[in-house]
Design an enzyme around this catalytic site. Sequence first.
Site, PDB file in Angstrom:
ATOM      1  CE  LYS A  94      -4.521   2.571 -15.258  1.00 25.44           C
ATOM      2  NZ  LYS A  94      -4.496   2.195 -16.677  1.00 25.44           N
ATOM      3  CB  SER A 319       3.669   0.541 -12.237  1.00 25.15           C
ATOM      4  OG  SER A 319       2.924   1.624 -11.733  1.00 25.15           O
TER       5      SER A 319
END
Length: 374
Positions: A94, A319
């Site tokens: 991100k 994740s």
Amino acid sequence: RRSSSAMLALSLSAALSYSLGVVPALAPARSAVTMIAPAPLGDMVGKRTRPKIATDITQLIGNTPMLKLGKTVEGCGATILCKLESMEPCNSVKDRIGYSMIAEAEKRGEISAGVTTLVEPTSGNTGIGLAMVAAAKGYKLILTMPESMSMERRVMLKALGAELVLTPAAKGMGGAVRKAEQIVAALGSKGKLLQQFENSDNPKIHRETTGPEIWADTDGSLDIFVAGVGTGGTLTGCAQYIKPLKPEVKFVGLEPVSSPVLSGGKHQGPHKIQGIGAGFIPGNVDLSMIDEVMQISDDDAIATARELAAHEGLMCGISSGASVFAAKQLAKRPENKGKTIVCIIPSFGERYLSTILYANLWEEAAAQTAEPLD
């Protein structure tokens, strides 16, 4: 076998030819493959060399390494390569969109440091990337986040100077989005909602950097690309770059078992795979680019992440465990024998020490006492 630089030059030439309407010479594709129209290329393509000495933390975003898995994938019929986005400046994929959404808005004259207050809903990592860039550029940042996200995320956001507002866990990311909308409405013209789930600057940075990096580092030899779907930016952007160059590459999107919205189901409440499975289909998800959707359980994602740390020395988040678990399942399919699978490692494991991923070790370490010396 061409060098990485030669392959990157070839890929850029091919992509440019597509953008000009000229079809470059590609290896023959299987007859069942449909050619994908390319997305526009931006000014970051071909400019991913890090400076020897950076003058701004944002200059160190991207150009992350890849790792071929070994002991944990013995017996799998395919090669599994991990794109280590956990090695970004603030340790997650991100960081890329944190930079892109702010920098592109500045270019368009939509925001100004010292004047605009940035607002964004986040599951944590986007907020951290935004907070890093906001701190470097001098922006005030307000973030909304479900209370179920890790304590490490909360502390990181506050350390980077962001204002944090928590929302009920049961409302998922939808609740954080609604709260962010309320905050920016109250700010009026001084507020800017960056909207990572809808903002086209999200897939743009992956189309311009992540995708080309993977293509260059694999010499274009990848066959399958695996990534969890949070905002959808990573999967969509990489597919927009790679599919025009090699249409037969299969893109696989991942979602939690308890949030099967990409598969046509309904969000069933909180899950443990932080960063994916927002509970709705984001605007940045281009479903036409996804060849298969796989549902991953919390237990499989957690067990795989722990295995990667213990046996590969790869410290990563939940994740990431989901990504590698899916890659291993794909590698075991007979039709994928001998193929190369690339999976995204979105974040670093140290961000999950207080979560279910390592809560047992946290308790064990906390209870440990010093041994006497002779």
